[in-house]
Design a protein around this motif. Structure first.
Motif, PDB file in Angstrom:
ATOM      1  N   TYR A 230       8.325  11.944   9.358  1.00 30.69           N
ATOM      2  CA  TYR A 230       8.346  12.945   8.297  1.00 30.69           C
ATOM      3  C   TYR A 230       7.542  12.517   7.067  1.00 30.69           C
ATOM      4  CZ  TYR A 230       9.917  16.034   4.582  1.00 30.69           C
ATOM      5  OH  TYR A 230       9.944  16.908   3.531  1.00 30.69           O
ATOM      6  N   LEU A 231       7.725  11.264   6.625  1.00 29.46           N
ATOM      7  CA  LEU A 231       7.048  10.816   5.404  1.00 29.46           C
ATOM      8  C   LEU A 231       5.527  10.826   5.564  1.00 29.46           C
ATOM      9  CD1 LEU A 231       9.353   7.886   4.221  1.00 29.46           C
ATOM     10  CD2 LEU A 231       9.191  10.194   3.279  1.00 29.46           C
ATOM     11  N   LYS A 232       5.054  10.428   6.727  1.00 30.11           N
ATOM     12  CA  LYS A 232       3.604  10.441   6.967  1.00 30.11           C
ATOM     13  C   LYS A 232       3.081  11.878   7.028  1.00 30.11           C
ATOM     14  CE  LYS A 232       3.265   6.124   9.545  1.00 30.11           C
ATOM     15  NZ  LYS A 232       4.716   5.882   9.620  1.00 30.11           N
ATOM     16  N   ILE A 233       3.831  12.746   7.695  1.00 30.37           N
ATOM     17  CA  ILE A 233       3.417  14.146   7.791  1.00 30.37           C
ATOM     18  C   ILE A 233       3.442  14.785   6.412  1.00 30.37           C
ATOM     19  CG2 ILE A 233       4.031  16.395   8.767  1.00 30.37           C
ATOM     20  CD1 ILE A 233       5.225  14.757  11.167  1.00 30.37           C
ATOM     21  N   LYS A 234       4.438  14.435   5.615  1.00 31.51           N
ATOM     22  CA  LYS A 234       4.517  14.953   4.242  1.00 31.51           C
ATOM     23  C   LYS A 234       3.283  14.538   3.442  1.00 31.51           C
ATOM     24  CE  LYS A 234       7.280  14.690   0.011  1.00 31.51           C
ATOM     25  NZ  LYS A 234       8.455  14.086  -0.648  1.00 31.51           N
ATOM     26  N   GLU A 235       2.854  13.292   3.626  1.00 30.82           N
ATOM     27  CA  GLU A 235       1.675  12.802   2.908  1.00 30.82           C
ATOM     28  C   GLU A 235       0.426  13.571   3.320  1.00 30.82           C
ATOM     29  OE1 GLU A 235       0.278  10.622  -0.106  1.00 30.82           O
ATOM     30  OE2 GLU A 235       2.339  10.512   0.617  1.00 30.82           O
ATOM     31  N   LEU A 236       0.294  13.856   4.619  1.00 28.25           N
ATOM     32  CA  LEU A 236      -0.850  14.625   5.104  1.00 28.25           C
ATOM     33  C   LEU A 236      -0.822  16.055   4.558  1.00 28.25           C
ATOM     34  CD1 LEU A 236      -0.941  13.493   8.854  1.00 28.25           C
ATOM     35  CD2 LEU A 236      -2.524  12.817   7.046  1.00 28.25           C
ATOM     36  N   ALA A 237       0.378  16.649   4.538  1.00 33.13           N
ATOM     37  CA  ALA A 237       0.511  18.018   4.032  1.00 33.13           C
ATOM     38  C   ALA A 237       0.198  18.085   2.541  1.00 33.13           C
ATOM     39  CB  ALA A 237       1.928  18.530   4.302  1.00 33.13           C
TER      40      ALA A 237
ATOM     41  N   THR B  13       0.814  -1.210   0.000  1.00 31.35           N
ATOM     42  CA  THR B  13       0.000   0.000   0.000  1.00 31.35           C
ATOM     43  C   THR B  13       0.850   1.264   0.000  1.00 31.35           C
ATOM     44  OG1 THR B  13      -1.747  -1.166   1.203  1.00 31.35           O
ATOM     45  CG2 THR B  13      -1.844   1.245   1.193  1.00 31.35           C
ATOM     46  N   THR B  14       1.869   1.274   0.853  1.00 29.52           N
ATOM     47  CA  THR B  14       2.694   2.475   1.010  1.00 29.52           C
ATOM     48  C   THR B  14       4.020   2.393   0.274  1.00 29.52           C
ATOM     49  OG1 THR B  14       3.696   1.580   3.032  1.00 29.52           O
ATOM     50  CG2 THR B  14       1.681   2.886   3.286  1.00 29.52           C
ATOM     51  N   GLN B  15       4.386   1.194  -0.173  1.00 28.54           N
ATOM     52  CA  GLN B  15       5.651   0.967  -0.868  1.00 28.54           C
ATOM     53  C   GLN B  15       6.869   1.290  -0.004  1.00 28.54           C
ATOM     54  OE1 GLN B  15       5.901  -0.593  -3.965  1.00 28.54           O
ATOM     55  NE2 GLN B  15       3.734  -0.876  -3.525  1.00 28.54           N
ATOM     56  N   ASP B  16       6.712   1.201   1.318  1.00 26.95           N
ATOM     57  CA  ASP B  16       7.877   1.287   2.203  1.00 26.95           C
ATOM     58  C   ASP B  16       7.902   0.037   3.080  1.00 26.95           C
ATOM     59  OD1 ASP B  16       6.001   1.631   4.226  1.00 26.95           O
ATOM     60  OD2 ASP B  16       6.292   3.792   4.370  1.00 26.95           O
ATOM     61  N   TYR B  17       8.783   0.008   4.077  1.00 24.39           N
ATOM     62  CA  TYR B  17       8.942  -1.199   4.890  1.00 24.39           C
ATOM     63  C   TYR B  17       7.996  -1.266   6.083  1.00 24.39           C
ATOM     64  CZ  TYR B  17      13.381  -1.767   2.368  1.00 24.39           C
ATOM     65  OH  TYR B  17      14.340  -1.913   1.394  1.00 24.39           O
ATOM     66  N   ASN B  18       7.240  -0.201   6.343  1.00 19.09           N
ATOM     67  CA  ASN B  18       6.428  -0.133   7.559  1.00 19.09           C
ATOM     68  C   ASN B  18       5.033  -0.718   7.338  1.00 19.09           C
ATOM     69  OD1 ASN B  18       8.431   1.302   9.115  1.00 19.09           O
ATOM     70  ND2 ASN B  18       7.949   3.095   7.877  1.00 19.09           N
ATOM     71  N   PHE B  19       4.596  -1.523   8.308  1.00 17.30           N
ATOM     72  CA  PHE B  19       3.248  -2.093   8.294  1.00 17.30           C
ATOM     73  C   PHE B  19       2.516  -1.614   9.544  1.00 17.30           C
ATOM     74  CE2 PHE B  19       5.603  -4.924   5.611  1.00 17.30           C
ATOM     75  CZ  PHE B  19       4.707  -5.390   4.663  1.00 17.30           C
ATOM     76  N   GLU B  20       1.437  -0.852   9.341  1.00 17.48           N
ATOM     77  CA  GLU B  20       0.641  -0.436  10.485  1.00 17.48           C
ATOM     78  C   GLU B  20      -0.144  -1.638  10.991  1.00 17.48           C
ATOM     79  OE1 GLU B  20      -2.625   3.002  11.699  1.00 17.48           O
ATOM     80  OE2 GLU B  20      -1.394   3.234   9.883  1.00 17.48           O
TER      81      GLU B  20
END
Length: 470
Positions: free
Chosen positions: A423-430, A361-368
């Motif tokens: 930062y990446l999540k905040i960037k997405e929200l912004a 979904t996010t194309q990074d290594y993190n899984f919520e």
């Protein structure tokens, strides 16, 4: 003829009550678009709720929008009529300007969407087209499909227009920081627990003898079709191991502009001439032969037969034992998990990254944690940090067996947003806020530039946009 004239006259009069005299050309469009088949059948003319550019919204369109949502399983109890009407106004505004900007849509793709939707709706009526037509108050399947086509086309135009509005919007680090700093500390978002997960996969090896057996069988199929006139489709139904296409005679439709099939499949299919059958070839799914049935512009109608080589019990045992030995080496400290993944993992997508899984979904290594795939969550939920899972066995829908071990490589507990860490999540929200602002600005300008007329009781709705041009 007299009856038709009378009904048309009533319709014009009704339209003129809603639409001002000075916009005669718009009246003519409205009259023309209001379902003429209703006039022929002496039924009551549907009222016009609004006109947006070249589009009209009928009173019945609002009711149908509710029916559409309900058929899709959406609870509409908390959705107000004005809210849904406002959404229809927005969609027609986008669609109108998409046409003005000559944004292309594929009629063939829209028809496929309609086919899929009709099948989904039929599930709600136990396969009864008669009940479906009664539910949507349509006289026959063709008129129902025609209406669904127009709805889908307008929706796709609207979606493409929205995408065009925001496609070039980017955001700078300074804008991200400004977005974060303007959020009061007590209102900053909370991010849920996130994990990074790695895995090592061992797949049983297929013997060369078994591979050749499958290839020879596919060659026999091809020879029987060419030399004896046997049916490719029939052989696909009888012998193909592809559960998604076997019942349809192996049929698929490929599109050059939309690469969905695996690379090897597409390369072979697009190299064939109509009526030609390929030689057997290998993909990650097994071995195939393909026939190209017809080329329709960018679309290729093909059929294929898939045979999956059988894996011996000895090969399954070897793969499991190989992974168990690797797990012991990691536990004993002889090798790191990442190095073991690079050395022995059979999963091409992750081995060079030390087995690290990528969130699709996010194309990074993190899984919520709350949004993780349920199967993956079940496999790692009880693992502590740096703990290895036992050797797990998996089998996909094509009966392909593999073994794997998993490890949680990092864990970030639920926390309030932190600028550096998140930062990446905040960037997405912004970025999302900036896109919303751009869409609102575009909508505000286009409402003023577009002919819009809202009729009757619908004018009493409280709109977020200036649809009434007050």
């Amino acid at each position: 003829m007299l009856l038709c004239v009378a009904l048309i006259t009533v319709n014009v009069t009704s339209a003129q009550e809603i639409i001002e005299d000075e916009v005669k050309e718009v009246v003519e469009k409205v009259v023309k678009k209001v379902d003429t088949t209703l006039a022929k059948n002496a039924k009551k003319i549907d009222g016009v709720a609004a006109v947006v550019g070249d589009y009209i919204i009928l009173d019945s369109d609002i009711d149908k929008a509710f029916l559409q949502l309900q058929a899709q399983g959406v609870n509409t109890d908390d959705i107000e009529k004005c809210e849904l009407f406002g959404k229809l106004l927005e969609d027609k505004l986008y669609a109108h300007h998409a046409v003005q900007d000559s944004i292309p849509v594929s009629d063939a793709e829209i028809r496929k969407n309609v086919d899929y939707q009709v099948q989904q709706f039929l599930q709600q009526t136990n396969g009864s087209m008669e009940k479906l037509l009664e539910f949507y108050k349509k006289e026959d399947e063709k008129s129902f499909r025609d209406e669904m086509f127009e709805i889908n086309k307008a929706n796709q135009l609207a979606a493409k227009m929205q995408s065009k509005i925001v496609e070039e919007i980017e955001i700078t680090p300074e804008e991200v920081r400004a977005f974060f700093n303007k959020i009061p500390e007590d209102e900053r978002p909370t991010f849920g627990t996130e994990l990074k997960v790695a895995q090592i996969v061992a797949e049983p090896k297929v013997s060369e003898k078994e591979k050749q057996r499958v290839i020879d069988r596919l060659k026999q199929f091809k020879a029987d079709i060419i030399e004896n006139g046997a049916s490719f489709r029939s052989k696909a139904v009888l012998y193909s191991d592809d559960p998604g296409s076997a019942s349809k005679g192996g049929k698929y439709t490929l599109n050059r502009k939309q690469p969905r099939m695996v690379k090897e499949f597409r390369q072979v299919a697009f190299a064939l001439q109509e009526g030609e059958i390929s030689e057997p070839f290998e993909s990650d799914f097994g071995y195939h032969i393909i026939t190209l049935e017809k080329i329709r512009g960018q679309e290729y109608d093909v059929a294929h037969i898939l045979l999956i080589p059988e894996v011996s019990s000895e090969a399954v045992k070897e793969a499991k034992e190989r992974l168990e030995k690797t797990r012991k080496r990691i536990v004993d400290g002889d090798i790191s998990f990442a190095d073991a993944a690079r050395e022995i993992s059979d999963e091409k997508e992750t081995k060079n990254d030390g087995g690290q899984l990528i969130n699709p979904t996010t194309q990074d290594y993190n899984f919520e944690l709350t949004r993780m795939d349920p199967e993956l969550y079940a496999q790692i939920q009880n693992l502590k940090d740096d703990e290895l899972s036992l050797v797990l066995r998996e089998e996909d829908r094509n009966r392909k067996v593999k073994f794997k071990i998993l490890k949680v490589t990092d864990r970030v507990d639920e926390h309030e947003a932190d600028y550096a860490r998140d930062y990446l999540k905040i960037k997405e929200l912004a970025l999302e806020e900036k896109k919303i602002d751009a869409i609102e600005k575009w909508q505000k300008e286009k409402i003023l530039d577009t002919y819009i007329k809202i009729s009757g009781e619908n004018r009493s709705c409280e709109f977020s946009g200036n649809w009434l041009k007050i």
